[in-house]
Design an enzyme around this catalytic site. Structure first.
Site, PDB file in Angstrom:
ATOM      1  N   CYS A 120       0.910  -1.613  -0.304  1.00 52.57           N
ATOM      2  CA  CYS A 120       0.270   0.395  -0.408  1.00 52.57           C
ATOM      3  C   CYS A 120       0.844   1.431   0.227  1.00 52.57           C
ATOM      4  O   CYS A 120      -0.043   2.285  -0.284  1.00 52.57           O
ATOM      5  CB  CYS A 120      -0.903   0.135   1.442  1.00 52.57           C
ATOM      6  SG  CYS A 120      -2.022  -1.258   0.899  1.00 52.57           S
ATOM      7  N   HIS A 262      -3.000   7.555   2.680  1.00 52.70           N
ATOM      8  CA  HIS A 262      -3.573   5.666   2.210  1.00 52.70           C
ATOM      9  C   HIS A 262      -4.714   5.709   2.635  1.00 52.70           C
ATOM     10  O   HIS A 262      -4.339   5.786   3.683  1.00 52.70           O
ATOM     11  CB  HIS A 262      -1.842   4.713   2.480  1.00 52.70           C
ATOM     12  CG  HIS A 262      -2.850   3.586   2.179  1.00 52.70           C
ATOM     13  ND1 HIS A 262      -3.442   3.623   0.805  1.00 52.70           N
ATOM     14  CD2 HIS A 262      -3.058   2.403   2.808  1.00 52.70           C
ATOM     15  CE1 HIS A 262      -4.044   1.888   1.226  1.00 52.70           C
ATOM     16  NE2 HIS A 262      -3.416   1.954   2.253  1.00 52.70           N
ATOM     17  N   ASN A 292      -9.910   0.465   0.298  1.00 55.49           N
ATOM     18  CA  ASN A 292      -8.658   0.100   0.317  1.00 55.49           C
ATOM     19  C   ASN A 292      -8.116  -0.193  -0.446  1.00 55.49           C
ATOM     20  O   ASN A 292      -8.810  -1.136  -1.022  1.00 55.49           O
ATOM     21  CB  ASN A 292      -8.017   0.024   1.581  1.00 55.49           C
ATOM     22  CG  ASN A 292      -6.838  -0.962   1.982  1.00 55.49           C
ATOM     23  OD1 ASN A 292      -6.051  -0.109   0.897  1.00 55.49           O
ATOM     24  ND2 ASN A 292      -6.471  -0.664   2.446  1.00 55.49           N
TER      25      ASN A 292
HETATM   26  N1  COA Z   1     -17.856  -7.541  10.388  1.00 55.26           N
HETATM   27  C1  COA Z   1     -17.835  -7.816  12.267  1.00 55.26           C
HETATM   28  N2  COA Z   1     -17.137  -8.138  12.986  1.00 55.26           N
HETATM   29  C2  COA Z   1     -15.631  -7.866  12.780  1.00 55.26           C
HETATM   30  C3  COA Z   1     -15.650  -8.120  11.553  1.00 55.26           C
HETATM   31  C4  COA Z   1     -16.645  -7.918  10.084  1.00 55.26           C
HETATM   32  N3  COA Z   1     -16.158  -7.341   9.290  1.00 55.26           N
HETATM   33  N4  COA Z   1     -14.316  -8.167  10.702  1.00 55.26           N
HETATM   34  C5  COA Z   1     -13.809  -8.509  11.814  1.00 55.26           C
HETATM   35  N5  COA Z   1     -14.873  -8.799  13.043  1.00 55.26           N
HETATM   36  C6  COA Z   1     -14.579  -8.874  14.408  1.00 55.26           C
HETATM   37  C7  COA Z   1     -13.330  -9.574  14.918  1.00 55.26           C
HETATM   38  O1  COA Z   1     -14.025 -11.463  14.933  1.00 55.26           O
HETATM   39  C8  COA Z   1     -13.413  -9.576  16.416  1.00 55.26           C
HETATM   40  O2  COA Z   1     -14.470 -10.060  16.843  1.00 55.26           O
HETATM   41  P1  COA Z   1     -13.699 -10.429  18.556  1.00 55.26           P
HETATM   42  O3  COA Z   1     -13.624  -9.611  19.325  1.00 55.26           O
HETATM   43  O4  COA Z   1     -15.144 -11.762  18.782  1.00 55.26           O
HETATM   44  O5  COA Z   1     -12.779 -11.643  18.236  1.00 55.26           O
HETATM   45  C9  COA Z   1     -14.728  -7.772  15.975  1.00 55.26           C
HETATM   46  O6  COA Z   1     -14.832  -8.199  15.527  1.00 55.26           O
HETATM   47  C10 COA Z   1     -12.715  -7.091  16.205  1.00 55.26           C
HETATM   48  O7  COA Z   1     -12.052  -6.961  15.444  1.00 55.26           O
HETATM   49  P2  COA Z   1     -10.354  -6.160  14.976  1.00 55.26           P
HETATM   50  O8  COA Z   1      -9.708  -6.835  14.397  1.00 55.26           O
HETATM   51  O9  COA Z   1     -10.336  -6.317  16.851  1.00 55.26           O
HETATM   52  O10 COA Z   1     -11.515  -5.592  14.481  1.00 55.26           O
HETATM   53  P3  COA Z   1     -10.584  -3.901  14.280  1.00 55.26           P
HETATM   54  O11 COA Z   1     -11.009  -2.370  14.977  1.00 55.26           O
HETATM   55  O12 COA Z   1      -9.453  -3.738  13.963  1.00 55.26           O
HETATM   56  O13 COA Z   1     -11.168  -3.871  12.775  1.00 55.26           O
HETATM   57  C11 COA Z   1      -9.591  -3.571  10.590  1.00 55.26           C
HETATM   58  C12 COA Z   1     -10.497  -4.313  12.131  1.00 55.26           C
HETATM   59  C13 COA Z   1      -8.990  -4.666   9.612  1.00 55.26           C
HETATM   60  C14 COA Z   1     -10.652  -2.990   9.994  1.00 55.26           C
HETATM   61  C15 COA Z   1      -8.241  -3.423  11.272  1.00 55.26           C
HETATM   62  O14 COA Z   1      -7.857  -3.651  11.818  1.00 55.26           O
HETATM   63  C16 COA Z   1      -7.543  -2.667  10.007  1.00 55.26           C
HETATM   64  O15 COA Z   1      -8.078  -1.454  10.074  1.00 55.26           O
HETATM   65  N6  COA Z   1      -6.356  -2.737  10.655  1.00 55.26           N
HETATM   66  C17 COA Z   1      -5.209  -2.019   9.796  1.00 55.26           C
HETATM   67  C18 COA Z   1      -5.468  -1.923   7.725  1.00 55.26           C
HETATM   68  C19 COA Z   1      -4.395  -0.990   7.546  1.00 55.26           C
HETATM   69  O16 COA Z   1      -4.075   0.299   8.344  1.00 55.26           O
HETATM   70  N7  COA Z   1      -3.999  -1.945   6.124  1.00 55.26           N
HETATM   71  C20 COA Z   1      -2.838  -0.519   5.700  1.00 55.26           C
HETATM   72  C21 COA Z   1      -1.208  -1.599   5.120  1.00 55.26           C
HETATM   73  S1  COA Z   1      -3.466  -2.256   4.122  1.00 55.26           S
END
Ligand code: COA
Length: 353
Positions: A120, A262, A292
Site C-alpha cells: 500500500c 493512503h 482500501n
Molecule cells: N464484521 C463484523 N465483525 C468483524 C468483522 C466484520 N467484517 N471483521 C472482524 N470482526 C470481528 C473480529 O472477529 C473481532 O471479534 P472478537 O472480538 O469476537 O474476536 C472483532 O470484530 C474485533 O476485531 P478487530 O480485528 O479487533 O477489529 P478492528 O477494529 O481492528 O478492525 C480492521 C479490523 C481490519 C478494520 C482494522 O484492524 C484495520 O483497519 N487494520 C489496519 C488496516 C491497515 O492499516 N492497512 C494498511 C496496510 S494495507
C-alpha cells in the site's frame, strides 16, 4: 540578473496530470452483509467504508492501469511519456512485470517501464522513482500509476478483509520542471521494516512457497493481515513519516492545506490527522466510497479531490502511506493548476480488451 532555464540547477519533477478509474460494479455494505457475518454498522464504525468497487472477471490490473494512465495523460495534455512506473501488489502475472504491457497499450512501446512493489506504500515509492528519473535527467515525462485488483487475492469469505479492500487505479503524470513551480514534488521520506514482513502477506505463490494446487492451503493462497497490529504500526509510522518530510522541508502541519493519506481506514486517517494537529476537513476521505484500493488509493483520492475541488492550485499537499513490508513513505508537493479530470467512479468499457 535573470538566470536562463539552461543554467538552472533546481530541476524538479512537476505534477501535470491526474486520472483514476474504479470498476463499474459498486458493492455496498448491505450486499456484503447479505452473504458474510457482518453488518453495515460494524463496517462503517470500524472502517468508515460505505462501498467499494470490484473488477469484473475479465478485468485485470493492467486494464484498470491503462484506463487510469490514459486519463492522466489526457488531463496533462500530453500523449507521450518517456517512462511508465506501475505500483501494484496484484500484477497481471508473476512474470513479466505489468508496466511494459500498460505502456504498449497506451501507445508507448519502447519507453522504460517497470513495476514497483511496496504494497500500500507502492504509489509513494513509485512517485519517488518517477521523480528520480526526472531529476537525474533520465526522463523528461513519467507516467506513474498505482493499480490493484485486491479482489483477486482477498478470500471473499474472509469478513475482515473482504469488507476493507476494493479495486481501482489512479495515475499522475510528471514532467521536468523547476522546484519553484506549482506542482513540484519537493521532498520525500521512504522507509521499511522487514522484521514485520509477516503482518501482511500472501504466503504462497512466490519462491518461498510455490503454489502447489494439491498441497497449498486455502489460507496460504489468500491475502492475510494481522489487522489490529497493522493498525497500531500504521498510526505510528504514518505520523512519523509525515513529520519527517515536513521537517525536511522546514514546514509544520499548519502549512499543509490538504492531507492525502493512503486510504486504509477512516479511523487511521482521522487519528493520524489529529496527531499531526490537522483539522479533519483537510484530510481526504475517498476510502468511504472506494475502500482500501492498495497502491491506487492515493492517486485515486487526489483525482477525486481535484474533481470535487477540494484541491486548489497552490495548495500544499502532504501524501503519506503505509503498507505491507512493512513500508511507509511521504511526499510533499504544491497543487498545480490542472484542467478538470473525469470522475473516477465510472470505469467505462474503453479500456477493456
Ligand atoms: N464484521 C463484523 N465483525 C468483524 C468483522 C466484520 N467484517 N471483521 C472482524 N470482526 C470481528 C473480529 O472477529 C473481532 O471479534 P472478537 O472480538 O469476537 O474476536 C472483532 O470484530 C474485533 O476485531 P478487530 O480485528 O479487533 O477489529 P478492528 O477494529 O481492528 O478492525 C480492521 C479490523 C481490519 C478494520 C482494522 O484492524 C484495520 O483497519 N487494520 C489496519 C488496516 C491497515 O492499516 N492497512 C494498511 C496496510 S494495507
Amino acid at each position: 540578473m535573470t538566470v536562463s532555464s539552461a543554467e538552472r540547477s533546481d530541476r524538479a519533477a512537476v505534477l501535470c496530470g491526474v486520472g483514476g478509474v474504479l470498476p463499474r460494479r459498486r458493492v455496498d455494505n448491505a450486499e456484503l452483509a447479505a452473504r458474510l457475518d457482518t453488518d453495515d454498522a460494524w463496517i462503517r464504525t470500524r472502517t468508515g467504508i460505505r462501498s467499494r468497487h470490484i473488477a469484473a472477471p475479465h478485468e485485470a490490473t493492467s486494464d484498470l492501469a491503462v484506463a487510469a494512465g490514459g486519463r492522466a495523460l489526457a488531463n496533462s495534455g500530453m500523449d507521450r511519456a518517456d517512462a511508465v512506473v506501475v505500483a501494484t501488489t496484484t500484477p497481471d502475472r508473476t512474470c513479466p512485470a505489468t508496466a511494459p504491457l500498460v505502456a504498449a497499450r497506451l501507445g508507448l512501446t519502447g519507453v522504460a517501464a517497470f513495476d514497483v512493489g511496496a504494497v500500500c506504500t507502492g504509489f509513494v515509492y513509485a512517485l519517488a522513482a518517477g521523480a528520480g528519473l526526472i531529476t537525474s535527467g533520465v526522463a523528461d515525462r513519467v507516467l506513474v500509476i498505482g493499480a490493484d485488483v485486491y479482489s483477486r487475492i482477498v478470500d471473499p469469505d474472509d469478513r475482515q478483509n473482504a469488507v476493507v479492500f476494493g479495486d481501482g487505479a489512479g495515475a499522475l503524470v510528471l514532467r521536468a520542471g523547476y522546484a519553484d513551480e506549482p506542482g513540484a514534488l519537493s521532498a520525500f521520506d521512504l522507509g521499511s521494516d522487514g522484521a514485520h514482513e509477516d503482518m501482511i502477506t500472501v504466503a504462497a505463490g512466490g519462491s518461498r512457497l510455490p503454489t502447489d494446487p494439491s498441497r497449498t492451503a486455502h489460507a496460504e493462497r489468500h491475502f492475510a493481515m494481522r489487522g489490529k497490529e497493522v493498525f497500531r504500526h500504521a498510526l505510528t509510522r504514518m505520523t512519523e513519516s509525515a513529520r519527517t518530510v515536513l521537517k525536511r522541508s522546514g514546514l509544520t502541519p499548519d502549512d499543509v492545506d490538504r492531507f492525502v493519506p493512503h486510504q486504509a481506514n477512516l479511523r487511521i486517517l482521522r487519528t493520524v490527522a489529529t496527531d499531526l494537529g490537522l483539522p479533519a476537513d483537510r484530510c481526504a476521505r475517498h476510502v468511504e466510497r472506494a475502500g482500501n484500493t492498495g497502491a491506487a488509493s492515493i492517486p485515486l483520492a487526489l483525482t477525486d479531490d481535484h474533481t470535487h475541488r477540494s484541491l486548489r492550485p497552490g495548495d500544499r499537499v502532504l501524501l503519506t502511506a503505509f503498507g505491507g513490508g512493512l513500508t511507509w513513505g511521504s511526499c510533499l508537493l504544491t497543487w498545480p493548476d490542472l484542467p478538470p479530470a473525469a470522475e473516477p467512479a465510472h470505469h467505462e468499457e474503453e479500456s477493456t480488451p
